[in-house]
Scaffold this motif. Structure first.
Motif, PDB file in Angstrom:
ATOM      1  N   ASP A 137       0.816  -1.212   0.000  1.00  0.00           N
ATOM      2  CA  ASP A 137       0.000   0.000   0.000  1.00  0.00           C
ATOM      3  C   ASP A 137       0.849   1.261   0.000  1.00  0.00           C
ATOM      4  O   ASP A 137       0.516   2.237  -0.676  1.00  0.00           O
ATOM      5  N   VAL A 138       1.943   1.245   0.767  1.00  0.00           N
ATOM      6  CA  VAL A 138       2.808   2.417   0.875  1.00  0.00           C
ATOM      7  C   VAL A 138       4.254   1.964   0.927  1.00  0.00           C
ATOM      8  O   VAL A 138       4.579   0.951   1.556  1.00  0.00           O
ATOM      9  N   VAL A 139       5.122   2.729   0.264  1.00  0.00           N
ATOM     10  CA  VAL A 139       6.570   2.556   0.392  1.00  0.00           C
ATOM     11  C   VAL A 139       7.131   3.854   0.959  1.00  0.00           C
ATOM     12  O   VAL A 139       6.909   4.927   0.397  1.00  0.00           O
ATOM     13  N   LEU A 140       7.836   3.759   2.084  1.00  0.00           N
ATOM     14  CA  LEU A 140       8.438   4.929   2.731  1.00  0.00           C
ATOM     15  C   LEU A 140       9.913   4.994   2.366  1.00  0.00           C
ATOM     16  O   LEU A 140      10.651   4.017   2.536  1.00  0.00           O
ATOM     17  N   ALA A 141      10.358   6.151   1.873  1.00  0.00           N
ATOM     18  CA  ALA A 141      11.753   6.330   1.479  1.00  0.00           C
ATOM     19  C   ALA A 141      12.256   7.673   1.971  1.00  0.00           C
ATOM     20  O   ALA A 141      11.548   8.685   1.904  1.00  0.00           O
ATOM     21  N   ASP A 142      13.474   7.684   2.472  1.00  0.00           N
ATOM     22  CA  ASP A 142      14.143   8.934   2.813  1.00  0.00           C
ATOM     23  C   ASP A 142      14.551   9.635   1.511  1.00  0.00           C
ATOM     24  O   ASP A 142      14.902   8.963   0.528  1.00  0.00           O
ATOM     25  N   PRO A 143      14.506  10.971   1.464  1.00  0.00           N
ATOM     26  CA  PRO A 143      14.877  11.679   0.224  1.00  0.00           C
ATOM     27  C   PRO A 143      16.255  11.299  -0.289  1.00  0.00           C
ATOM     28  O   PRO A 143      16.500  11.342  -1.502  1.00  0.00           O
ATOM     29  N   ALA A 144      17.162  10.912   0.602  1.00  0.00           N
ATOM     30  CA  ALA A 144      18.530  10.609   0.190  1.00  0.00           C
ATOM     31  C   ALA A 144      18.607   9.399  -0.735  1.00  0.00           C
ATOM     32  O   ALA A 144      19.598   9.238  -1.464  1.00  0.00           O
ATOM     33  N   VAL A 145      17.607   8.515  -0.714  1.00  0.00           N
ATOM     34  CA  VAL A 145      17.660   7.304  -1.545  1.00  0.00           C
ATOM     35  C   VAL A 145      16.851   7.446  -2.822  1.00  0.00           C
ATOM     36  O   VAL A 145      16.802   6.516  -3.626  1.00  0.00           O
ATOM     37  N   VAL A 146      16.221   8.605  -3.009  1.00  0.00           N
ATOM     38  CA  VAL A 146      15.370   8.807  -4.186  1.00  0.00           C
ATOM     39  C   VAL A 146      16.168   9.545  -5.250  1.00  0.00           C
ATOM     40  O   VAL A 146      16.280  10.775  -5.229  1.00  0.00           O
ATOM     41  N   ASP A 147      16.715   8.795  -6.196  1.00  0.00           N
ATOM     42  CA  ASP A 147      17.486   9.404  -7.282  1.00  0.00           C
ATOM     43  C   ASP A 147      16.569   9.942  -8.375  1.00  0.00           C
ATOM     44  O   ASP A 147      16.812  11.017  -8.934  1.00  0.00           O
ATOM     45  N   ASP A 148      15.536   9.193  -8.697  1.00  0.00           N
ATOM     46  CA  ASP A 148      14.594   9.573  -9.755  1.00  0.00           C
ATOM     47  C   ASP A 148      13.181   9.343  -9.223  1.00  0.00           C
ATOM     48  O   ASP A 148      12.682   8.220  -9.246  1.00  0.00           O
ATOM     49  N   PRO A 149      12.518  10.393  -8.722  1.00  0.00           N
ATOM     50  CA  PRO A 149      11.190  10.212  -8.111  1.00  0.00           C
ATOM     51  C   PRO A 149      10.185   9.537  -9.029  1.00  0.00           C
ATOM     52  O   PRO A 149       9.430   8.672  -8.586  1.00  0.00           O
ATOM     53  N   GLU A 150      10.165   9.920 -10.299  1.00  0.00           N
ATOM     54  CA  GLU A 150       9.180   9.342 -11.207  1.00  0.00           C
ATOM     55  C   GLU A 150       9.434   7.846 -11.409  1.00  0.00           C
ATOM     56  O   GLU A 150       8.494   7.043 -11.444  1.00  0.00           O
TER      57      GLU A 150
END
Length: 318
Positions: free
Chosen positions: A258-271
């Motif tokens: 239902d949800v995936v939680l990620a810290d901004p530091a691990v998000v290279d390409d949001p899309e």
């Protein structure tokens, strides 16, 4: 405090971080802990006595101790590790206590519940399976002359530090019985939380226990997956956040999130990450959960705030 009924799955420091955060959100917590550890004190005890490895179970119990002098005192006693090279050297006292209770009661769950009572724990700790497990992994890249060749690496401690690329993992025995209380807790929860933690040896192992995986598939609970603060290290060296989700889907194709939680530091390409989440039926929730002063560690309050925002959101209408 009241709050949603949560079953948290994992092991080691990752699960302890989740439990610490959940304590700010709800009193209704059940930790469901991997039992494949074969290193250190846990490995020595399971080899000598044929018991479940107690170390990750002990860490989860310590994370749920009462916020009082009594709770903190007994937490510290449980976590105390003997020094020296003698027979007790390297053993955590809590591991010895848990094994002693298992011998006295011949029931792992009863023994863990007794330790929980001693700690006045805010929640319950259960093993994911009823028997001790071993991990095997198919790993590529171990032979520089033949980087595509796949070799079998055996044991949680070895898989966790392999310098190669883990292609797939399996448990020995291959279809272990789930702990009935753990299966029931997953089925009756409002939220099930997986991760963070060592991806293949702490998080994904739960998907390899058939009764646990089936409970995750059919539960009425909403499912939250928490990505690691540093997804491309250790046994997942070189993995992107998206690759983690791909391996999840490969191992449990019928399990939706239902949800995936990620810290901004691990998000290279949001899309790209949002698309990977969508393929699992999940929405992406990005929030800072790490400590500002210490890379790679969760900040309990920031982590709790993110989890609270997720689990208090009403279920979307269908």
């Amino acid at each position: 405090m009241t709050g949603p009924v949560v079953a948290a799955l994992g092991g080691g420091h990752g699960l302890a971080a989740t439990l610490t955060a959940l304590r700010y959100v709800t009193d209704e917590i059940t930790a469901i802990v991997t039992v494949a550890d074969d290193g250190g004190s846990s490995g020595r005890l399971r080899d000598e006595f044929g018991v479940l490895p107690p170390g990750d179970l002990r860490m989860a119990l310590a994370a749920l101790c009462a916020e009082s002098e009594w709770g903190h005192t007994w937490r510290d006693v449980l976590q105390h590790r003997f020094a020296g090279d003698g027979p007790l050297g390297g053993h955590a006292l809590g591991n010895l206590l848990i094994v002693a209770l298992w011998e006295l009661h011949d029931d792992p769950v009863a023994g863990l519940d007794l330790v929980g009572r001693l700690l006045q724990a805010q929640g319950r700790v259960l093993p994911m399976a009823a028997v001790p497990l071993a991990i095997e992994a198919d790993v590529s890249g171990l032979d520089p002359a033949h980087p595509e060749a796949v070799q079998v690496v055996r044991g949680q401690a070895q898989v966790a530090v392999t310098p190669g690329t883990v292609e797939r993992v399996r448990l020995v025995p291959a279809a272990p019985p789930g702990c009935p209380e753990s299966v029931a807790a997953i089925r009756s929860a409002d939220w099930v939380v997986l991760g963070p933690g060592s991806w293949f040896t702490s998080v994904m192992t739960h998907l390899l226990v058939p009764e646990v995986r089936e409970a995750l598939e059919v539960t009425r609970a909403r499912r939250l997956l928490i990505l690691n603060l540093d997804p491309g290290s250790g046994e997942t060296a070189g993995f992107s956040a998206e690759r983690h989700l791909e391996t999840f889907a490969e191992l449990a194709p019928n399990l939706h999130l239902d949800v995936v939680l990620a810290d901004p530091a691990v998000v290279d390409d949001p899309e790209q990450l949002e698309a990977a989440c969508a393929r699992l039926g999940a929405t992406l929730f990005v929030a800072p959960v790490g400590r500002r002063d210490r890379a790679g560690e969760h900040d309990p309050l920031r982590f709790a705030a993110a989890v609270r925002d997720i689990v208090t959101t009403p279920r979307p209408a269908r």
